[in-house]
Design an enzyme around this catalytic site. Structure first.
Site, PDB file in Angstrom:
ATOM      1  N   ASP A 146       0.869  -1.163   0.000  1.00 51.09           N
ATOM      2  CA  ASP A 146       0.000   0.000   0.000  1.00 51.09           C
ATOM      3  C   ASP A 146       0.914   1.223   0.000  1.00 51.09           C
ATOM      4  O   ASP A 146       2.110   1.110   0.299  1.00 51.09           O
ATOM      5  CB  ASP A 146      -0.892  -0.031   1.243  1.00 51.09           C
ATOM      6  N   LEU A 147       0.385   2.383  -0.308  1.00 51.67           N
ATOM      7  CA  LEU A 147       1.216   3.591  -0.394  1.00 51.67           C
ATOM      8  C   LEU A 147       1.115   4.457   0.863  1.00 51.67           C
ATOM      9  O   LEU A 147       2.069   4.557   1.638  1.00 51.67           O
ATOM     10  CB  LEU A 147       0.795   4.399  -1.631  1.00 51.67           C
ATOM     11  N   ASP A 148      -0.049   5.042   1.070  1.00 54.21           N
ATOM     12  CA  ASP A 148      -0.224   5.960   2.190  1.00 54.21           C
ATOM     13  C   ASP A 148      -0.138   5.233   3.524  1.00 54.21           C
ATOM     14  O   ASP A 148      -0.852   4.255   3.754  1.00 54.21           O
ATOM     15  CB  ASP A 148      -1.584   6.664   2.091  1.00 54.21           C
ATOM     16  N   THR A 197       0.797  10.595   3.330  1.00 54.52           N
ATOM     17  CA  THR A 197       0.122  11.722   2.684  1.00 54.52           C
ATOM     18  C   THR A 197      -1.203  12.045   3.365  1.00 54.52           C
ATOM     19  O   THR A 197      -1.976  12.853   2.870  1.00 54.52           O
ATOM     20  CB  THR A 197      -0.141  11.427   1.194  1.00 54.52           C
ATOM     21  N   LYS A 216      -9.468   6.169   5.813  1.00 50.11           N
ATOM     22  CA  LYS A 216      -8.300   5.365   5.455  1.00 50.11           C
ATOM     23  C   LYS A 216      -8.683   4.193   4.561  1.00 50.11           C
ATOM     24  O   LYS A 216      -9.562   3.402   4.891  1.00 50.11           O
ATOM     25  CB  LYS A 216      -7.636   4.808   6.723  1.00 50.11           C
ATOM     26  N   SER A 239      -2.542   0.329  -4.449  1.00 54.19           N
ATOM     27  CA  SER A 239      -3.105   1.485  -3.760  1.00 54.19           C
ATOM     28  C   SER A 239      -4.384   1.968  -4.423  1.00 54.19           C
ATOM     29  O   SER A 239      -4.519   1.906  -5.643  1.00 54.19           O
ATOM     30  CB  SER A 239      -2.075   2.619  -3.744  1.00 54.19           C
ATOM     31  N   ALA A 240      -5.307   2.489  -3.616  1.00 58.76           N
ATOM     32  CA  ALA A 240      -6.533   3.071  -4.155  1.00 58.76           C
ATOM     33  C   ALA A 240      -6.274   4.449  -4.746  1.00 58.76           C
ATOM     34  O   ALA A 240      -7.090   4.978  -5.495  1.00 58.76           O
ATOM     35  CB  ALA A 240      -7.586   3.187  -3.046  1.00 58.76           C
ATOM     36  N   ASN A 286      -3.232   9.082  -7.601  1.00 59.12           N
ATOM     37  CA  ASN A 286      -2.087   9.975  -7.732  1.00 59.12           C
ATOM     38  C   ASN A 286      -0.782   9.301  -7.334  1.00 59.12           C
ATOM     39  O   ASN A 286       0.213   9.974  -7.055  1.00 59.12           O
ATOM     40  CB  ASN A 286      -2.303  11.215  -6.855  1.00 59.12           C
ATOM     41  N   LYS A 335     -10.596  -1.407  -1.457  1.00 56.23           N
ATOM     42  CA  LYS A 335     -10.407  -2.356  -0.360  1.00 56.23           C
ATOM     43  C   LYS A 335     -11.558  -2.165   0.632  1.00 56.23           C
ATOM     44  O   LYS A 335     -12.007  -1.039   0.812  1.00 56.23           O
ATOM     45  CB  LYS A 335      -9.069  -2.075   0.338  1.00 56.23           C
ATOM     46  N   GLU A 384       0.397  -3.370   4.663  1.00 61.85           N
ATOM     47  CA  GLU A 384      -0.772  -2.499   4.786  1.00 61.85           C
ATOM     48  C   GLU A 384      -0.842  -1.849   6.171  1.00 61.85           C
ATOM     49  O   GLU A 384      -0.424  -2.443   7.159  1.00 61.85           O
ATOM     50  CB  GLU A 384      -2.062  -3.324   4.591  1.00 61.85           C
ATOM     51  N   ASP A 385      -1.429  -0.649   6.223  1.00 64.61           N
ATOM     52  CA  ASP A 385      -1.625   0.015   7.510  1.00 64.61           C
ATOM     53  C   ASP A 385      -3.093   0.144   7.888  1.00 64.61           C
ATOM     54  O   ASP A 385      -3.404   0.641   8.967  1.00 64.61           O
ATOM     55  CB  ASP A 385      -0.992   1.409   7.498  1.00 64.61           C
TER      56      ASP A 385
END
Length: 218
Positions: free
Chosen positions: A9-11, A17, A45, A114-115, A118, A145, A169-170
């Protein structure tokens, strides 16, 4: 099955972000005449932009048409993109570069799941793009997700079976998506919150290639 691929996952995992999402949503909510709190932001989230907007409008007790909602989502995104375009590599979370370097050198395949629509901008601004073999984000998949689509698509593009994938994942929704995809998972955050993850760590600095080898037995 032996782990052959890592899906991130990204964020909240590689970069944070959340503050930019919060500021952009808050600006939108304020323009509509109500406030938006950090506690409410936590509830967004892992969910898509339009789902986030629906929640925010409900909190503000505001009803908008489909076209109006698209315009509002676009306004929020323009504000958010302006902010993330100012990001630098200093905003990469602790341990991220070292861990990505180690697993890439070891031959693991790496994908983003990631959802975010960007993600390419964020990876470019933080100089992380070169680590990824595949980028799967909101521009490629349509289901948020905990639907497993984003991770299953990542596994497909990497050419690795889901059972050989490890997800980082967070968010609770992200861990559920990994489980539904038939993948093992590393929760980044609190073990009291991410109870369904295979293991939980504070951040990527707590992990090594050796940990991945040990997870082959889990």
């Amino acid at each position: 099955m032996e782990i052959k691929a890592c899906l991130f996952d990204l964020d909240g995992v590689l970069v944070d972000t959340a503050i930019y999402h919060y500021k952009a949503w808050k600006q939108l909510a304020n323009s509509l005449g109500f406030d938006f709190t950090e506690e409410q932001n936590e509830q967004l989230k892992g969910i898509s932009r339009m789902e986030s907007l629906d929640k925010i409008l409900a909190w503000g007790k505001i009803t908008k048409s489909g076209e109006e909602k698209l315009n509002l989502a676009s306004q929020k995104n323009e504000c958010y993109v302006a902010m993330i375009n100012q990001m630098t590599p200093t905003e990469v979370l602790h341990g991220t570069v070292d861990f990505l370097t180690a697993i890439k050198d070891e031959g693991y395949k790496i994908a983003l799941g990631s959802a975010s629509k960007n993600s390419a901008i964020i990876l470019e601004r933080t100089q992380l793009t070169h680590f990824f073999d595949v980028i799967v984000d909101g521009n490629i998949v349509g289901k948020s997700k905990p639907d497993p689509e984003v991770f299953l698509k990542g596994a497909e593009l990497l050419g690795v079976p889901p059972s050989a994938c490890l997800v980082f994942e967070d968010a609770i929704a992200g861990i559920e998506a990994a489980n539904r995809a038939g993948m093992r998972s590393v929760g980044i955050g609190s073990p009291e919150v991410l109870t369904e993850a295979t293991i939980v760590v504070k951040d990527l600095s707590k992990l090594s290639v050796q940990h991945l080898r040990q997870m082959n037995e889990l």
